[in-house]
Write an enzyme that holds these catalytic residues in place. Structure first.
Site, PDB file in Angstrom:
ATOM      1  N   HIS A  86     -42.050 -36.213  17.487  1.00 24.27           N
ATOM      2  CA  HIS A  86     -40.646 -36.558  17.989  1.00 24.27           C
ATOM      3  C   HIS A  86     -39.604 -37.773  18.370  1.00 24.27           C
ATOM      4  O   HIS A  86     -40.868 -38.710  19.041  1.00 24.27           O
ATOM      5  CB  HIS A  86     -40.013 -35.491  18.581  1.00 24.27           C
ATOM      6  CG  HIS A  86     -40.437 -36.173  20.120  1.00 24.27           C
ATOM      7  ND1 HIS A  86     -39.990 -36.309  21.420  1.00 24.27           N
ATOM      8  CD2 HIS A  86     -41.748 -35.292  20.981  1.00 24.27           C
ATOM      9  CE1 HIS A  86     -40.606 -36.379  22.760  1.00 24.27           C
ATOM     10  NE2 HIS A  86     -41.281 -35.379  22.343  1.00 24.27           N
ATOM     11  N   ASP A  88     -36.622 -38.021  19.509  1.00 25.04           N
ATOM     12  CA  ASP A  88     -35.894 -38.003  20.363  1.00 25.04           C
ATOM     13  C   ASP A  88     -36.232 -38.917  21.621  1.00 25.04           C
ATOM     14  O   ASP A  88     -37.794 -38.547  21.944  1.00 25.04           O
ATOM     15  CB  ASP A  88     -34.729 -37.120  20.470  1.00 25.04           C
ATOM     16  CG  ASP A  88     -35.781 -36.165  20.654  1.00 25.04           C
ATOM     17  OD1 ASP A  88     -36.937 -36.221  20.345  1.00 25.04           O
ATOM     18  OD2 ASP A  88     -35.518 -34.748  21.124  1.00 25.04           O
ATOM     19  N   GLU A 152     -36.582 -32.684  20.214  1.00 26.92           N
ATOM     20  CA  GLU A 152     -37.826 -31.513  21.025  1.00 26.92           C
ATOM     21  C   GLU A 152     -37.341 -32.123  22.210  1.00 26.92           C
ATOM     22  O   GLU A 152     -37.279 -31.034  23.136  1.00 26.92           O
ATOM     23  CB  GLU A 152     -39.375 -32.598  21.258  1.00 26.92           C
ATOM     24  CG  GLU A 152     -40.663 -31.843  21.454  1.00 26.92           C
ATOM     25  CD  GLU A 152     -40.711 -31.550  22.554  1.00 26.92           C
ATOM     26  OE1 GLU A 152     -41.295 -31.133  23.352  1.00 26.92           O
ATOM     27  OE2 GLU A 152     -40.040 -32.748  23.870  1.00 26.92           O
ATOM     28  N   ASP A 179     -49.075 -35.856  21.845  1.00 26.80           N
ATOM     29  CA  ASP A 179     -47.106 -36.096  22.348  1.00 26.80           C
ATOM     30  C   ASP A 179     -48.076 -35.719  24.095  1.00 26.80           C
ATOM     31  O   ASP A 179     -47.517 -34.366  24.528  1.00 26.80           O
ATOM     32  CB  ASP A 179     -46.561 -35.217  21.888  1.00 26.80           C
ATOM     33  CG  ASP A 179     -45.176 -34.995  22.175  1.00 26.80           C
ATOM     34  OD1 ASP A 179     -45.037 -36.284  22.749  1.00 26.80           O
ATOM     35  OD2 ASP A 179     -44.266 -34.316  22.656  1.00 26.80           O
ATOM     36  N   SER A 398     -45.380 -28.749  27.897  1.00 27.95           N
ATOM     37  CA  SER A 398     -44.644 -27.349  26.895  1.00 27.95           C
ATOM     38  C   SER A 398     -44.206 -28.105  25.596  1.00 27.95           C
ATOM     39  O   SER A 398     -43.500 -29.437  25.436  1.00 27.95           O
ATOM     40  CB  SER A 398     -43.218 -26.776  27.184  1.00 27.95           C
ATOM     41  OG  SER A 398     -43.953 -25.992  28.612  1.00 27.95           O
TER      42      SER A 398
HETATM   43  N1  BES Z   1     -44.762 -34.166  25.253  1.00 25.71           N
HETATM   44  C1  BES Z   1     -44.408 -33.863  26.195  1.00 25.71           C
HETATM   45  C2  BES Z   1     -44.814 -32.406  26.784  1.00 25.71           C
HETATM   46  C3  BES Z   1     -45.795 -32.606  27.095  1.00 25.71           C
HETATM   47  C4  BES Z   1     -46.593 -34.101  28.393  1.00 25.71           C
HETATM   48  C5  BES Z   1     -47.640 -32.053  27.356  1.00 25.71           C
HETATM   49  C6  BES Z   1     -47.347 -33.989  28.821  1.00 25.71           C
HETATM   50  C7  BES Z   1     -48.464 -32.294  27.958  1.00 25.71           C
HETATM   51  C8  BES Z   1     -48.890 -33.777  28.364  1.00 25.71           C
HETATM   52  C9  BES Z   1     -42.221 -32.717  25.881  1.00 25.71           C
HETATM   53  O1  BES Z   1     -41.979 -33.907  25.176  1.00 25.71           O
HETATM   54  C10 BES Z   1     -41.760 -32.880  26.765  1.00 25.71           C
HETATM   55  O2  BES Z   1     -40.860 -33.007  27.098  1.00 25.71           O
HETATM   56  N2  BES Z   1     -41.297 -31.132  26.374  1.00 25.71           N
HETATM   57  C11 BES Z   1     -40.591 -30.332  27.570  1.00 25.71           C
HETATM   58  C12 BES Z   1     -40.420 -28.736  26.710  1.00 25.71           C
HETATM   59  C13 BES Z   1     -38.591 -29.009  26.137  1.00 25.71           C
HETATM   60  C14 BES Z   1     -38.234 -27.396  26.001  1.00 25.71           C
HETATM   61  C15 BES Z   1     -38.193 -30.036  27.289  1.00 25.71           C
HETATM   62  C16 BES Z   1     -41.123 -30.151  28.935  1.00 25.71           C
HETATM   63  O3  BES Z   1     -42.482 -30.088  28.615  1.00 25.71           O
HETATM   64  O4  BES Z   1     -40.841 -30.321  29.719  1.00 25.71           O
HETATM   65 MN    MN Z   2     -43.048 -35.446  23.982  1.00 26.67          MN
HETATM   66 MN    MN Z   3     -41.196 -34.557  26.974  1.00 24.78          MN
END
Ligand code: BES
Ligand code: MN
Ligand code: MN
Length: 456
Positions: A86, A88, A152, A179, A398
């Site tokens: 992603h 963003d 994302e 990611d 996530s």
């Molecule tokens: N890259 C992250 C997710 C992540 C970080 C997974 C470190 C494992 C280890 C992703 O960009 C993120 O921040 N995801 C959000 C979820 C989304 C629905 C906003 C999260 O995990 O809060």
């Molecule tokens: Mn991410």
């Molecule tokens: Mn993130």
């Protein structure tokens, strides 16, 4: 594959310089003020794919921000890797806590500091550069497709429709994603699980207007006090979540799996020291690694109401609100959990207030077995780049689209992340180690080879 490290050595300054240019674009998807910048980042990513040698690069329209697409099909009989990432980023606030401006990247102690340096521009860009390397050294062994999205960080809400209506275009054999994080440079790891997510907002309303806290206090329910009591009751004294049915259907990790997890290289003292805490906290009976990886959680992400300006104002507020997230594990369903939370939260509200529960985005959890050839190919690539066998680790974070990739496209995702938990993603002073960036490019290049070999 002799040329991989040579190519990286020769071109690393340019790679870093290009990443820095991308990091200068404030592509904050959550804030409509930055709409133009998010679109500019999409176009910048498309251009980098094109100059790396991808064909048919385009910005695919969605209801929201576009998905950047690019591909290189060398031979239809060869396997296809679909790379996801992603462009963003999260909002940068609180700005005053940054040591240097979030969109003026700087290099300090061999790390690049900027919003998105690790999550996910830096990690996504490793794929663009590994692809460029494979093209320019004429050793691309399989087909590759890229989808780099721009929503994302706000829940990927338009990506499901995109993959639903582009199944043919996205036809592939495996998805490759950087990611996530790894344990450390000394202990490389592969992420084998992601948590699901149920995110909602609650609002508690008491009297029809703000009141004098002396004239009415003690006689009329204070929504902030009530909200705090309600939130506190969501966990018992052992930190067990009290929502009825919350733990139903959970696929418990086996004794073998927990035994394997207990061998994860992890230093608790170091962990506490780096966070400035005296003690960790979590569900009784589980280690920190287990709490992070295999147990569901419930956290308040923000809470507000009443007077928070300078000085004191004696007020009994009319309303109080909070944003609450629950991280889910297999086989919890985010829709069911959201419903259970809503029913429970409404049922525990005293008659003196009204409660409204507003669901935000959600997502299903994901797990990957470690006995499949794709995992072994990723493991081989790590061994080649790091000289060490990787450890499988379940992440607490996530990426909701990963479960949908499996449901809609029938594809597993390899989560080959090179960030560190200490990279401060989503926090002030986010950074990404240059060594991690370069090792990532190297490992991804090796993965192309080990994956293609495993496929024959
Ligand atoms: N890259 C992250 C997710 C992540 C970080 C997974 C470190 C494992 C280890 C992703 O960009 C993120 O921040 N995801 C959000 C979820 C989304 C629905 C906003 C999260 O995990 O809060
Ligand atoms: Mn991410
Ligand atoms: Mn993130």
């Amino acid at each position: 594959m002799e040329k991989v490290s040579e190519y990286i050595q020769e071109h690393k300054d340019r790679f870093i310089h290009e990443l820095i240019e991308l990091l200068k674009i404030p592509s904050i998807s959550a804030d409509s003020k930055y709409k133009g910048d998010v679109l500019a980042a999409a176009e910048a990513v498309r251009k980098t794919l094109e100059s790396a040698g991808a064909d048919n690069t385009e910005l695919c329209e969605t209801e929201g921000f576009p998905v950047v697409y690019g591909e290189k099909i060398i031979d239809a009989s060869k396997p296809t890797i679909l790379v996801y990432g992603h462009y963003d980023v999260q909002p940068a606030d609180p700005l005053e806590l940054w040591d240097s401006p979030p969109f003026e990247p700087i290099i300090k102690d061999d790390k690049i500091y900027a919003r998105g340096a690790c999550d996910d521009k830096g990690q996504m860009y490793m794929h663009v550069k590994a692809f460029e390397l494979m093209m320019n050294t004429k050793q691309l062994p399989c087909n590759v497709k890229f989808i780099i999205e721009g929503e994302e960080e706000v829940g990927s809400e338009n990506l499901e429709a995109f993959i639903q209506s582009n199944k043919e275009k996205l036809k592939a054999d495996i998805i490759l994603i950087s990611d996530t994080s790894m344990l450390s440079m000394e202990h490389p790891s592969i992420t084998t699980g992601l948590k699901g997510l149920s995110y909602l907002e609650v609002e508690v309303t008491g009297p029809n207007r703000d009141l004098h806290s002396g004239v009415y206090g003690g006689a009329v329910a204070n929504p902030i006090n009530i909200l705090c009591e309600m939130i506190a009751s969501l966990k018992d004294e052992n930190n067990r979540i009290t929502i009825p049915g919350f733990y139903d259907n959970i696929l418990e990790a086996s004794t073998e799996e927990r035994a394997l997890m207990s061998k994860t290289p992890f230093n608790l003292e170091d962990y506490k020291g780096k966070l400035g805490i005296e003690e960790v906290h979590g569900k009784k009976g589980y280690t920190t690694i287990e709490r992070k990886g295999i147990r569901p959680t419930l956290d308040v992400n923000g809470i507000w109401g009443g007077y928070i300006g300078e000085g004191a104002k004696t007020v009994l507020p009319s309303k109080a609100s909070a944003k609450i997230s629950m991280r889910l594990v297999p086989n919890q369903s985010d829709e069911e959990i959201t419903q259970k939370f809503k029913n429970h939260f409404e049922s525990i509200a005293p008659k003196s207030v009204k409660v409204e529960v507003k669901p935000h985005h959600g997502g299903e959890p994901y797990v990957m077995p470690i006995d499949i050839p794709e995992y072994k190919a990723a493991s081989e690539a790590i061994v080649k780049a790091f000289g060490k066998e990787p450890v499988p680790v379940r992440a607490g974070g996530s990426i909701p689209i990963v479960a949908l990739f499996e449901q809609v496209l029938g594809l597993k995702s390899i989560l080959l992340g090179f960030g560190l938990d200490s990279d401060a993603i989503h926090s002030p002073n986010e950074h990404y180690g240059i060594e991690n960036f370069l090792k990532g490019i190297e490992t991804i290049s090796y993965f192309y080879e080990s994956y293609s070999n495993s496929y024959d």
